[in-house]
Scaffold this motif. Sequence first.
Motif, PDB file in Angstrom:
ATOM      1  N   VAL A  80       1.044  -1.141  -0.066  1.00 17.82           N
ATOM      2  CA  VAL A  80       0.053  -0.026  -0.005  1.00 17.82           C
ATOM      3  C   VAL A  80       0.826   1.203  -0.108  1.00 17.82           C
ATOM      4  O   VAL A  80       0.582   2.054  -0.958  1.00 17.82           O
ATOM      5  CB  VAL A  80      -0.966  -0.088   1.141  1.00 17.82           C
ATOM      6  CG1 VAL A  80      -1.773   1.205   1.540  1.00 17.82           C
ATOM      7  CG2 VAL A  80      -2.029  -1.357   1.020  1.00 17.82           C
ATOM      8  N   LEU A  81       1.919   1.160   0.650  1.00 19.40           N
ATOM      9  CA  LEU A  81       2.751   2.412   0.939  1.00 19.40           C
ATOM     10  C   LEU A  81       3.521   2.513  -0.518  1.00 19.40           C
ATOM     11  O   LEU A  81       3.524   3.739  -0.905  1.00 19.40           O
ATOM     12  CB  LEU A  81       3.673   2.334   1.885  1.00 19.40           C
ATOM     13  CG  LEU A  81       3.274   2.281   3.354  1.00 19.40           C
ATOM     14  CD1 LEU A  81       4.475   1.952   4.277  1.00 19.40           C
ATOM     15  CD2 LEU A  81       2.798   3.493   3.621  1.00 19.40           C
ATOM     16  N   ALA A  82       3.952   1.500  -1.083  1.00 24.22           N
ATOM     17  CA  ALA A  82       4.501   1.482  -2.488  1.00 24.22           C
ATOM     18  C   ALA A  82       3.349   2.133  -3.244  1.00 24.22           C
ATOM     19  O   ALA A  82       3.932   3.029  -4.207  1.00 24.22           O
ATOM     20  CB  ALA A  82       4.995   0.229  -2.989  1.00 24.22           C
ATOM     21  N   ALA A  83       2.494   1.674  -3.426  1.00 24.47           N
ATOM     22  CA  ALA A  83       1.150   2.189  -4.194  1.00 24.47           C
ATOM     23  C   ALA A  83       0.949   3.697  -4.008  1.00 24.47           C
ATOM     24  O   ALA A  83       0.846   4.457  -5.176  1.00 24.47           O
ATOM     25  CB  ALA A  83       0.063   1.264  -4.068  1.00 24.47           C
ATOM     26  N   ALA A  84       1.017   4.051  -3.057  1.00 23.10           N
ATOM     27  CA  ALA A  84       0.783   5.435  -2.625  1.00 23.10           C
ATOM     28  C   ALA A  84       1.945   6.160  -2.853  1.00 23.10           C
ATOM     29  O   ALA A  84       1.834   7.337  -3.538  1.00 23.10           O
ATOM     30  CB  ALA A  84       0.461   5.912  -1.128  1.00 23.10           C
ATOM     31  N   ALA A  85       2.975   6.077  -2.808  1.00 30.41           N
ATOM     32  CA  ALA A  85       4.341   6.650  -3.312  1.00 30.41           C
ATOM     33  C   ALA A  85       4.246   6.751  -4.550  1.00 30.41           C
ATOM     34  O   ALA A  85       4.736   7.986  -4.870  1.00 30.41           O
ATOM     35  CB  ALA A  85       5.567   5.815  -2.664  1.00 30.41           C
ATOM     36  N   ARG A  86       4.012   5.661  -5.355  1.00 28.98           N
ATOM     37  CA  ARG A  86       4.050   5.700  -7.075  1.00 28.98           C
ATOM     38  C   ARG A  86       3.082   6.749  -7.604  1.00 28.98           C
ATOM     39  O   ARG A  86       3.189   7.464  -8.295  1.00 28.98           O
ATOM     40  CB  ARG A  86       3.796   4.373  -7.572  1.00 28.98           C
ATOM     41  CG  ARG A  86       5.104   3.525  -7.592  1.00 28.98           C
ATOM     42  CD  ARG A  86       4.815   2.161  -8.360  1.00 28.98           C
ATOM     43  NE  ARG A  86       3.549   1.469  -7.987  1.00 28.98           N
ATOM     44  CZ  ARG A  86       3.649   0.651  -6.998  1.00 28.98           C
ATOM     45  NH1 ARG A  86       4.713   0.168  -6.396  1.00 28.98           N
ATOM     46  NH2 ARG A  86       2.299  -0.150  -6.931  1.00 28.98           N
ATOM     47  N   ALA A  87       1.744   6.744  -6.616  1.00 31.61           N
ATOM     48  CA  ALA A  87       0.804   7.791  -7.290  1.00 31.61           C
ATOM     49  C   ALA A  87       1.255   9.282  -7.088  1.00 31.61           C
ATOM     50  O   ALA A  87       0.905   9.989  -7.919  1.00 31.61           O
ATOM     51  CB  ALA A  87      -0.347   7.344  -6.453  1.00 31.61           C
ATOM     52  N   LEU A  88       2.194   9.281  -6.131  1.00 33.35           N
ATOM     53  CA  LEU A  88       2.680  10.909  -5.757  1.00 33.35           C
ATOM     54  C   LEU A  88       4.112  11.028  -6.614  1.00 33.35           C
ATOM     55  O   LEU A  88       4.711  11.918  -6.373  1.00 33.35           O
ATOM     56  CB  LEU A  88       3.082  10.882  -4.409  1.00 33.35           C
ATOM     57  CG  LEU A  88       1.928  10.946  -3.352  1.00 33.35           C
ATOM     58  CD1 LEU A  88       2.205  10.823  -2.093  1.00 33.35           C
ATOM     59  CD2 LEU A  88       1.118  12.308  -3.498  1.00 33.35           C
ATOM     60  N   GLY A  89       4.445  10.027  -7.376  1.00 31.86           N
ATOM     61  CA  GLY A  89       5.719  10.132  -8.254  1.00 31.86           C
ATOM     62  C   GLY A  89       7.087   9.942  -7.231  1.00 31.86           C
ATOM     63  O   GLY A  89       7.967  10.199  -7.638  1.00 31.86           O
ATOM     64  N   LEU A  90       6.769   9.120  -6.423  1.00 29.52           N
ATOM     65  CA  LEU A  90       8.012   8.739  -5.519  1.00 29.52           C
ATOM     66  C   LEU A  90       8.255   7.304  -5.575  1.00 29.52           C
ATOM     67  O   LEU A  90       7.261   6.655  -5.959  1.00 29.52           O
ATOM     68  CB  LEU A  90       7.728   9.401  -4.025  1.00 29.52           C
ATOM     69  CG  LEU A  90       7.551  10.655  -3.868  1.00 29.52           C
ATOM     70  CD1 LEU A  90       6.994  11.082  -2.401  1.00 29.52           C
ATOM     71  CD2 LEU A  90       8.635  11.528  -4.155  1.00 29.52           C
ATOM     72  N   SER A  91       9.420   6.785  -5.144  1.00 29.62           N
ATOM     73  CA  SER A  91       9.545   5.458  -4.772  1.00 29.62           C
ATOM     74  C   SER A  91       9.359   5.329  -3.335  1.00 29.62           C
ATOM     75  O   SER A  91       9.035   6.206  -2.562  1.00 29.62           O
ATOM     76  CB  SER A  91      10.872   5.005  -5.050  1.00 29.62           C
ATOM     77  OG  SER A  91      11.777   5.688  -4.240  1.00 29.62           O
ATOM     78  N   LEU A  92       9.227   3.947  -3.019  1.00 27.63           N
ATOM     79  CA  LEU A  92       9.036   3.512  -1.484  1.00 27.63           C
ATOM     80  C   LEU A  92      10.366   4.029  -0.710  1.00 27.63           C
ATOM     81  O   LEU A  92       9.875   4.454   0.464  1.00 27.63           O
ATOM     82  CB  LEU A  92       8.591   2.318  -1.504  1.00 27.63           C
ATOM     83  CG  LEU A  92       8.401   1.552   0.157  1.00 27.63           C
ATOM     84  CD1 LEU A  92       7.348   2.302   0.622  1.00 27.63           C
ATOM     85  CD2 LEU A  92       8.323   0.273  -0.061  1.00 27.63           C
ATOM     86  N   ALA A  93      11.403   3.914  -1.392  1.00 27.29           N
ATOM     87  CA  ALA A  93      12.549   4.231  -0.776  1.00 27.29           C
ATOM     88  C   ALA A  93      12.461   5.908  -0.454  1.00 27.29           C
ATOM     89  O   ALA A  93      12.983   6.296   0.655  1.00 27.29           O
ATOM     90  CB  ALA A  93      13.777   4.121  -1.503  1.00 27.29           C
ATOM     91  N   ASP A  94      12.123   6.746  -1.281  1.00 24.31           N
ATOM     92  CA  ASP A  94      12.015   7.898  -1.084  1.00 24.31           C
ATOM     93  C   ASP A  94      11.105   8.484   0.257  1.00 24.31           C
ATOM     94  O   ASP A  94      11.462   9.161   0.885  1.00 24.31           O
ATOM     95  CB  ASP A  94      11.311   8.586  -2.494  1.00 24.31           C
ATOM     96  CG  ASP A  94      12.091   8.553  -3.722  1.00 24.31           C
ATOM     97  OD1 ASP A  94      13.135   8.554  -3.303  1.00 24.31           O
ATOM     98  OD2 ASP A  94      11.527   8.651  -4.682  1.00 24.31           O
ATOM     99  N   VAL A  95       9.953   7.687   0.146  1.00 28.53           N
ATOM    100  CA  VAL A  95       9.098   7.847   1.376  1.00 28.53           C
ATOM    101  C   VAL A  95       9.662   7.706   2.455  1.00 28.53           C
ATOM    102  O   VAL A  95       9.497   8.422   3.661  1.00 28.53           O
ATOM    103  CB  VAL A  95       7.633   6.973   1.024  1.00 28.53           C
ATOM    104  CG1 VAL A  95       6.796   7.232   2.406  1.00 28.53           C
ATOM    105  CG2 VAL A  95       6.946   7.638  -0.124  1.00 28.53           C
TER     106      VAL A  95
END
Length: 134
Positions: A80-95
Amino acid sequence: MTIRATNQPRARVIPLRPFPAAPGPAPAREPLWRDLVGDVLRRERLSQERTLKDVADAARISMAYLSEVERGRKEASSEVLAAAARALGLSLADVLALAQGELIRLSGARSRNASRGERATRPAGPMGGVRLAA
C-alpha cells in the motif's frame, strides 16, 4: 444468612488502576513510524496540490484508507505504501527516507532537550544512530 469471621489471612487485593504518576514533566513519547510515514504522504500530496481522492484513485486504494494512513490511524503494508508513493511520483525508498529524516529530526530535538536537563535518551542501534534500509 450470616457471615462469620474466620482466622484465615485475607487475600491481597491488587488494584486494577495504576498508581498516579509522580509529579513533574511527562517523559517524551517516541514517535510512531505510522505517524511519520503518514505525515510524509500527506505533506507530499499537499505540496503537489492533489486531493485525497486523486491520489487514492491513482494508487488504487480507498480514499478512506489513504486518509487513515495519512493520519497515522492505520499501519499500511509495504504494498500500500509503495502504491501511494508511486501515485505521488515517488518510490517507496523516497517515502521511507523522508520519514527517516523526520525521525532523526525529532530524535535530535529529544537529544537537545536531554542536554538541557530533561530525561536523557540514548540513540538506537549499536552505532548510535538510526539506520533504515529499503
